[in-house]
Design a protein around this motif. Structure first.
Motif, PDB file in Angstrom:
ATOM      1  N   ILE A  69      -9.055   5.354   2.882  1.00 49.57           N
ATOM      2  CA  ILE A  69      -8.511   5.312   1.524  1.00 49.57           C
ATOM      3  C   ILE A  69      -6.987   5.225   1.522  1.00 49.57           C
ATOM      4  N   ASP A  70      -6.332   6.117   2.251  1.00 49.49           N
ATOM      5  CA  ASP A  70      -4.912   6.311   1.968  1.00 49.49           C
ATOM      6  C   ASP A  70      -4.009   5.134   2.299  1.00 49.49           C
ATOM      7  N   VAL A  71      -4.247   4.403   3.379  1.00 48.28           N
ATOM      8  CA  VAL A  71      -3.358   3.296   3.735  1.00 48.28           C
ATOM      9  C   VAL A  71      -3.386   2.221   2.660  1.00 48.28           C
ATOM     10  N   GLY A  72      -4.585   1.815   2.263  1.00 44.71           N
ATOM     11  CA  GLY A  72      -4.707   0.798   1.231  1.00 44.71           C
ATOM     12  C   GLY A  72      -4.147   1.260  -0.094  1.00 44.71           C
ATOM     13  N   ASP A  73      -4.341   2.554  -0.400  1.00 41.66           N
ATOM     14  CA  ASP A  73      -3.841   3.068  -1.665  1.00 41.66           C
ATOM     15  C   ASP A  73      -2.324   3.080  -1.718  1.00 41.66           C
ATOM     16  N   VAL A  74      -1.690   3.350  -0.593  1.00 39.16           N
ATOM     17  CA  VAL A  74      -0.233   3.302  -0.554  1.00 39.16           C
ATOM     18  C   VAL A  74       0.251   1.903  -0.897  1.00 39.16           C
ATOM     19  N   LEU A  75      -0.374   0.895  -0.298  1.00 37.66           N
ATOM     20  CA  LEU A  75       0.027  -0.485  -0.570  1.00 37.66           C
ATOM     21  C   LEU A  75      -0.198  -0.843  -2.037  1.00 37.66           C
ATOM     22  N   LYS A  76      -1.332  -0.400  -2.600  1.00 41.67           N
ATOM     23  CA  LYS A  76      -1.582  -0.667  -4.009  1.00 41.67           C
ATOM     24  C   LYS A  76      -0.531  -0.005  -4.883  1.00 41.67           C
ATOM     25  N   GLY A  77      -0.177   1.230  -4.527  1.00 38.25           N
ATOM     26  CA  GLY A  77       0.812   1.942  -5.315  1.00 38.25           C
ATOM     27  C   GLY A  77       2.187   1.317  -5.247  1.00 38.25           C
ATOM     28  N   VAL A  78       2.481   0.641  -4.149  1.00 41.13           N
ATOM     29  CA  VAL A  78       3.785   0.018  -3.983  1.00 41.13           C
ATOM     30  C   VAL A  78       3.834  -1.348  -4.656  1.00 41.13           C
ATOM     31  N   PHE A  79       2.770  -2.140  -4.475  1.00 32.96           N
ATOM     32  CA  PHE A  79       2.821  -3.536  -4.885  1.00 32.96           C
ATOM     33  C   PHE A  79       2.109  -3.847  -6.204  1.00 32.96           C
ATOM     34  N   LEU A  80       1.241  -2.948  -6.671  1.00 32.32           N
ATOM     35  CA  LEU A  80       0.501  -3.215  -7.889  1.00 32.32           C
ATOM     36  C   LEU A  80       0.866  -2.214  -8.966  1.00 32.32           C
ATOM     37  N   ARG A  81       0.419  -2.485 -10.191  1.00 29.65           N
ATOM     38  CA  ARG A  81       0.649  -1.543 -11.281  1.00 29.65           C
ATOM     39  C   ARG A  81      -0.181  -0.278 -11.052  1.00 29.65           C
ATOM     40  N   GLY A  82       0.325   0.817 -11.540  1.00 29.52           N
ATOM     41  CA  GLY A  82      -0.363   2.083 -11.328  1.00 29.52           C
ATOM     42  C   GLY A  82       0.218   2.819 -10.136  1.00 29.52           C
ATOM     43  N   SER A  83      -0.263   4.024  -9.918  1.00 32.29           N
ATOM     44  CA  SER A  83       0.258   4.862  -8.843  1.00 32.29           C
ATOM     45  C   SER A  83      -0.719   4.918  -7.685  1.00 32.29           C
ATOM     46  N   VAL A  84      -0.254   5.470  -6.578  1.00 33.73           N
ATOM     47  CA  VAL A  84      -1.122   5.697  -5.427  1.00 33.73           C
ATOM     48  C   VAL A  84      -2.278   6.600  -5.824  1.00 33.73           C
ATOM     49  N   ASN A  85      -1.984   7.642  -6.601  1.00 35.61           N
ATOM     50  CA  ASN A  85      -3.046   8.563  -6.990  1.00 35.61           C
ATOM     51  C   ASN A  85      -4.064   7.896  -7.912  1.00 35.61           C
ATOM     52  N   ASP A  86      -3.617   6.960  -8.755  1.00 36.97           N
ATOM     53  CA  ASP A  86      -4.561   6.217  -9.594  1.00 36.97           C
ATOM     54  C   ASP A  86      -5.573   5.480  -8.728  1.00 36.97           C
ATOM     55  N   ALA A  87      -5.092   4.877  -7.650  1.00 38.75           N
ATOM     56  CA  ALA A  87      -5.995   4.157  -6.743  1.00 38.75           C
ATOM     57  C   ALA A  87      -6.952   5.118  -6.050  1.00 38.75           C
ATOM     58  N   LEU A  88      -6.454   6.288  -5.676  1.00 34.23           N
ATOM     59  CA  LEU A  88      -7.305   7.313  -5.063  1.00 34.23           C
ATOM     60  C   LEU A  88      -8.422   7.734  -6.019  1.00 34.23           C
ATOM     61  N   VAL A  89      -8.067   7.992  -7.258  1.00 34.10           N
ATOM     62  CA  VAL A  89      -9.048   8.397  -8.265  1.00 34.10           C
ATOM     63  C   VAL A  89     -10.087   7.306  -8.467  1.00 34.10           C
ATOM     64  N   SER A  90      -9.651   6.063  -8.436  1.00 33.64           N
ATOM     65  CA  SER A  90     -10.584   4.942  -8.585  1.00 33.64           C
ATOM     66  C   SER A  90     -11.632   4.942  -7.472  1.00 33.64           C
ATOM     67  N   VAL A  91     -11.210   5.240  -6.250  1.00 38.96           N
ATOM     68  CA  VAL A  91     -12.155   5.306  -5.134  1.00 38.96           C
ATOM     69  C   VAL A  91     -13.120   6.477  -5.318  1.00 38.96           C
ATOM     70  N   TYR A  92     -12.600   7.627  -5.727  1.00 39.68           N
ATOM     71  CA  TYR A  92     -13.467   8.778  -5.978  1.00 39.68           C
ATOM     72  C   TYR A  92     -14.529   8.455  -7.030  1.00 39.68           C
ATOM     73  N   LYS A  93     -14.116   7.727  -8.065  1.00 39.30           N
ATOM     74  CA  LYS A  93     -15.074   7.334  -9.106  1.00 39.30           C
ATOM     75  C   LYS A  93     -16.140   6.409  -8.540  1.00 39.30           C
ATOM     76  N   ASP A  94     -15.701   5.419  -7.777  1.00 39.36           N
ATOM     77  CA  ASP A  94     -16.641   4.422  -7.252  1.00 39.36           C
ATOM     78  C   ASP A  94     -17.642   5.045  -6.280  1.00 39.36           C
ATOM     79  N   VAL A  95     -17.158   5.934  -5.419  1.00 39.04           N
ATOM     80  CA  VAL A  95     -17.990   6.436  -4.325  1.00 39.04           C
ATOM     81  C   VAL A  95     -18.732   7.712  -4.698  1.00 39.04           C
TER      82      VAL A  95
END
Length: 346
Positions: A69-95
Motif C-alpha cells: 500500500i504505502d509506496v503507491g500511496d505516496v506517489l498518488k499523494g504527490v502526483f494526484l489530487r488528494g492526500s496519501v491518507n485518502d489513498a490509504l483509506v480507499s484501499v481499506y474500503k476496497d479490501v
C-alpha cells in the motif's frame, strides 16, 4: 496487524472474545480490531468461540497483508489530487470495510479506534456512540466511514500522515470541549497515528476497567552502531529513541499495576520472551526466531506468505503463554500453532 491477528486467534479459542467489554486500539492494531468489529455479527459464536473467525477475520486480514500500500500511496499523494491518507483509506474500503461506518460496529464490545489530534495534542477517539477529543469536544453517533477511522489511527508518520476529518462546529455537543471547542478546531481535524499519543491504546480503558489485557505489537528499538548524521534521518532516529522511552514507561506502568494488584490481566508484546513468563508447558519459542519476527519492518507492504504465518504464530504463542500464566490458568496448551508447517522460523 498480523501479530495481533495471532493473539485474537488464541483469545477466540480460549472463548475470551465475547467476554471483552472494550477493545481499544492504535496503529496497526486498529486494522485488526477494525476487521474484527466490522465482522462481529458474522462470527457465529458457539460456547463463546467464533466458529467463523478464520473465514471472516483471518482471511480478510491476510488479504490486506498480501498487498503493498504505502509506496503507491505516496506517489498518488504527490502526483494526484488528494492526500496519501485518502489513498490509504480507499484501499481499506476496497479490501476490508466497503462503505461501513462507525454505526456498523457492534454495541458490545465497545470498539474504540484511537488517533492523535495534531492540533490539540491529545487523543481523538472514534467509537459508535461518539467521537471525542477532551479539548475539542464530542460528536455523538458519528457516521464517519470505518475505513477513515482506521486510516487515521494507522496514519504512520510521516508517510501516511496526516488524516483529515471535515466537520461543522454544529456537529459538536455544546460544552463538551475543555478549551478548544471553536473553529478551526471543530471544522477540520488533523490526525496522525494513535500510537504517537498512546502507544498501547490504554487511555480509553485504564480508568474504567479492573481487568486489562494488553497486546503490544510495537517493534523494540534496535541498536544502531552507525546512525545517520544527515538531519532528516538523524532526526527520525532521535524521535524513535524518545518514543521508545515513552513506550517503556507505559509498559512499566501496566506491569507494575499487575504486580501491585491494582489491575488484573496480562501483557504480551512482539518483543517479549516466553521464558520470562515462567510457564512450565509454554510453547517452545526460540529467541533467535522471535527476535527476527519482532524486528520485521512495520510497513504496509506485501508480506511473504510464510512470514505472515510466522507473525500470526508468534502472536498466538505469546498470547497463549501470557493468558495461561496469568488469566486462564486451567486452560490446556494448544495442540499446534495456527500454521504448524511455518513454525516461527528456520
Amino acid at each position: 496487524m498480523l501479530f495481533h491477528l495471532g493473539a485474537l486467534w488464541r483469545l477466540n479459542e480460549l472463548a475470551c472474545l465475547p467476554k471483552l467489554a472494550r477493545i481499544s486500539s492504535v496503529s496497526g492494531g486498529s486494522i485488526a480490531a477494525g476487521v474484527l468489529g466490522h465482522r462481529w455479527s458474522r462470527l457465529m459464536f458457539v460456547d463463546g468461540v467464533a466458529t467463523a473467525f478464520q473465514e471472516e477475520v483471518v482471511a480478510a486480514t491476510r488479504t490486506l497483508a498480501s498487498r503493498t500500500i504505502d509506496v503507491g500511496d505516496v506517489l498518488k499523494g504527490v502526483f494526484l489530487r488528494g492526500s496519501v491518507n485518502d489513498a490509504l483509506v480507499s484501499v481499506y474500503k476496497d479490501v476490508l470495510f466497503g462503505d461501513a461506518t462507525l454505526q456498523d460496529l457492534p454495541d458490545s464490545p465497545r470498539f474504540v479506534i484511537n488517533a492523535t489530534n495534531v492540533q490539540s495534542g491529545v487523543l481523538w477517539r472514534f467509537s459508535k456512540p461518539y467521537m471525542w477529543d477532551w479539548r475539542v469536544g464530542k460528536v455523538e453517533r458519528p457516521t464517519i466511514e470505518l475505513a477513515a477511522a482506521v486510516g487515521a489511527s494507522s496514519a504512520f508518520p510521516p508517510v501516511l500522515s496526516p488524516a483529515r476529518v471535515h466537520l461543522h462546529d454544529s456537529d459538536f455537543v455544546s460544552g463538551t470541549g475543555d478549551d478548544l471547542q471553536r473553529p478551526p478546531f471543530t471544522e477540520e481535524v488533523f490526525l496522525t497515528d494513535g500510537g504517537v499519543y498512546d502507544n498501547l491504546g490504554l487511555e480509553t480503558a485504564w480508568k474504567k476497567y479492573e481487568t486489562i489485557l494488553v497486546s503490544d505489537g510495537g517493534a523494540p528499538l534496535v541498536p544502531d552502531p552507525e546512525p545517520h548524521i544527515d538531519w532528516l534521518r538523524h532526526a527520525l532516529r532521535v524521535i524513535d529513541v524518545m518514543q521508545n522511552q515513552v513506550c517503556s514507561l507505559r509498559k512499566r506502568q501496566v506491569i507494575g499495576s499487575y504486580q501491585s494488584g491494582d489491575r488484573k490481566g496480562t501483557y504480551w508484546g512482539i518483543g517479549s520472551q516466553v521464558a520470562d513468563y515462567h510457564l512450565a508447558d509454554a510453547w517452545p519459542c526460540l529467541p533467535a526466531h522471535t527476535e527476527i519476527l519482532a524486528a520485521y519492518p512495520t510497513r504496509l507492504s506485501a508480506v511473504p506468505g510464510v512470514v505472515q504465518e510466522r507473525l500470526v504464530n508468534w502472536g498466538y504463542a505469546i498470547c497463549d503463554t501470557a493468558m495461561r500464566r496469568h488469566v486462564v490458568t486451567d486452560a490446556a496448551r494448544p495442540v499446534s500453532l495456527p500454521y504448524s508447517d511455518a513454525g516461527l522460523g528456520e
